[in-house]
Design a protein around this motif. Structure first.
Motif, PDB file in Angstrom:
ATOM      1  N   LEU A  62      52.903   9.059  45.613  1.00 51.20           N
ATOM      2  CA  LEU A  62      53.279  10.417  46.013  1.00 51.20           C
ATOM      3  C   LEU A  62      54.348  10.394  47.107  1.00 51.20           C
ATOM      4  O   LEU A  62      55.217  11.272  47.156  1.00 51.20           O
ATOM      5  N   LEU A  63      54.276   9.393  47.987  1.00 49.54           N
ATOM      6  CA  LEU A  63      55.313   9.265  49.013  1.00 49.54           C
ATOM      7  C   LEU A  63      56.649   8.915  48.388  1.00 49.54           C
ATOM      8  O   LEU A  63      57.689   9.440  48.802  1.00 49.54           O
ATOM      9  N   ASP A  64      56.642   8.043  47.383  1.00 51.36           N
ATOM     10  CA  ASP A  64      57.882   7.721  46.674  1.00 51.36           C
ATOM     11  C   ASP A  64      58.476   8.966  46.022  1.00 51.36           C
ATOM     12  O   ASP A  64      59.695   9.170  46.042  1.00 51.36           O
ATOM     13  N   ILE A  65      57.617   9.797  45.430  1.00 55.22           N
ATOM     14  CA  ILE A  65      58.086  11.036  44.798  1.00 55.22           C
ATOM     15  C   ILE A  65      58.727  11.951  45.841  1.00 55.22           C
ATOM     16  O   ILE A  65      59.802  12.513  45.618  1.00 55.22           O
ATOM     17  N   GLY A 230      56.777   6.938  35.547  1.00 58.08           N
ATOM     18  CA  GLY A 230      57.839   7.334  36.466  1.00 58.08           C
ATOM     19  C   GLY A 230      58.877   8.210  35.799  1.00 58.08           C
ATOM     20  O   GLY A 230      59.343   9.200  36.371  1.00 58.08           O
ATOM     21  N   ILE A 231      59.246   7.866  34.561  1.00 53.43           N
ATOM     22  CA  ILE A 231      60.217   8.671  33.823  1.00 53.43           C
ATOM     23  C   ILE A 231      59.669  10.075  33.577  1.00 53.43           C
ATOM     24  O   ILE A 231      60.384  11.081  33.722  1.00 53.43           O
ATOM     25  N   ILE A 232      58.383  10.157  33.188  1.00 54.18           N
ATOM     26  CA  ILE A 232      57.775  11.458  32.930  1.00 54.18           C
ATOM     27  C   ILE A 232      57.699  12.297  34.203  1.00 54.18           C
ATOM     28  O   ILE A 232      57.946  13.509  34.174  1.00 54.18           O
ATOM     29  N   VAL A 233      57.401  11.664  35.331  1.00 53.61           N
ATOM     30  CA  VAL A 233      57.359  12.397  36.607  1.00 53.61           C
ATOM     31  C   VAL A 233      58.727  12.990  36.924  1.00 53.61           C
ATOM     32  O   VAL A 233      58.838  14.148  37.349  1.00 53.61           O
ATOM     33  N   ILE A 234      59.780  12.211  36.705  1.00 52.04           N
ATOM     34  CA  ILE A 234      61.134  12.722  36.939  1.00 52.04           C
ATOM     35  C   ILE A 234      61.397  13.943  36.060  1.00 52.04           C
ATOM     36  O   ILE A 234      61.918  14.965  36.517  1.00 52.04           O
ATOM     37  N   GLY A 235      61.032  13.824  34.781  1.00 52.05           N
ATOM     38  CA  GLY A 235      61.242  14.948  33.872  1.00 52.05           C
ATOM     39  C   GLY A 235      60.459  16.183  34.274  1.00 52.05           C
ATOM     40  O   GLY A 235      60.981  17.305  34.209  1.00 52.05           O
ATOM     41  N   LEU A 239      61.965  19.690  35.330  1.00 55.39           N
ATOM     42  CA  LEU A 239      61.609  20.898  34.581  1.00 55.39           C
ATOM     43  C   LEU A 239      61.138  22.005  35.510  1.00 55.39           C
ATOM     44  O   LEU A 239      61.531  23.171  35.363  1.00 55.39           O
ATOM     45  N   VAL A 240      60.315  21.649  36.490  1.00 55.50           N
ATOM     46  CA  VAL A 240      59.812  22.652  37.435  1.00 55.50           C
ATOM     47  C   VAL A 240      60.955  23.204  38.285  1.00 55.50           C
ATOM     48  O   VAL A 240      61.060  24.423  38.492  1.00 55.50           O
TER      49      VAL A 240
END
Length: 258
Positions: A62-65, A230-235, A239-240
């Motif tokens: 979560l910190l990386d995000i 990680g790719i899905i989190v970026i997407g 999107l949000v």
């Protein structure tokens, strides 16, 4: 088949969008659970979710995000604050356009990733280098797109303002900027999506945090589940942010939709 350009209901639009994701995940599950693709090359959906949960719980993902989001919006806002006024001036005043446009058109074809070795030499491998990569990748695109939008301002509005006694500065402030504000906002929304590609490239080289850093680390361990997560989190974040940008544009420029 519906007629070309015929609108559809919001419910149908949402349903069609969700159905694509369902089919995509189903095909992914068929390939992996069915043994058609080795899991070392493509993790199955359940493994991806388990790896993602492990990243969040054990590796402080979560910190990386949060760090990646800060880099994207930091570099993007910095580019927008400078690029939007310059684009407006280029679109409104032809001498300014003649001075800047050749260089801006040249620079926008230069990939931001090509500047990373120089930026590391100039700014090190800290946050400044990451922000500058996003700045370079976003700045020239915004300038040119805003200049084109402003340059296409309806001439009848400008002539009407002159007839009513407005000055050149007043026309820019009261006619050109309000008339093109929705298009400028839409330009920023589009370029924000491109900024996400720049930050991941920046984090792949000389970084110790962020989503891109996690992806490159996972690649060295052949942890495809973590890479996909990680790719899905970026997407999902993109999107949000895109959805929120659209909502903000609709709220600010509701008159444009009327």
């Amino acid at each position: 088949m519906p007629r070309p350009l015929e609108p559809i209901s919001p419910v149908l639009r949402i349903g069609l969008g969700i159905s694509f994701f369902v089919l995509f995940v189903a095909a992914w599950a068929w390939l992996t659970f069915g043994g058609h693709v080795a899991r070392i090359f493509l993790a199955d959906p359940l493994t991806m979710l388990a790896d993602g949960w492990r990243l969040i719980v054990e590796d402080n993902f979560l910190l990386d995000i949060a760090i990646t989001i800060w880099r994207v919006f930091g570099g993007f806002v910095l580019a927008s604050v400078i690029a939007v006024p310059l684009g407006i001036m280029m679109g409104a005043w032809k001498p300014v356009e003649a001075f800047f446009e050749p260089f801006v058109s040249f620079a926008r074809y230069l990939p931001a990733s090509a500047f990373i070795p120089l930026l590391i030499l100039w700014a090190g491998i800290g946050e400044v280098e990451k922000l500058l990569v996003i700045f370079i990748g976003s700045f020239f695109q915004i300038v040119l797109m805003v200049a084109v939008a402003v340059g296409n301002t309806r001439r009848d509005l400008v002539e009407a303002a002159y007839t009513l006694g407005s000055t050149s500065t007043g026309i820019v402030r009261r006619v050109i900027i309000p008339a093109n504000a929705p298009d400028i906002a839409e330009t920023l929304r589009l370029v924000l999506g491109w900024a996400w590609t720049y930050v991941i490239v920046a984090e792949l080289i000389g970084s110790s945090s962020g989503i891109g850093y996690m992806i490159i680390n996972s690649q060295s361990r052949l942890a495809t589940g973590q890479i996909i997560f990680g790719i899905i989190v970026i997407g999902l974040i993109g999107l949000v942010s895109d959805f929120l940008f659209k909502m903000l544009n609709r709220a600010l420029f509701a008159w444009r939709l009327a």
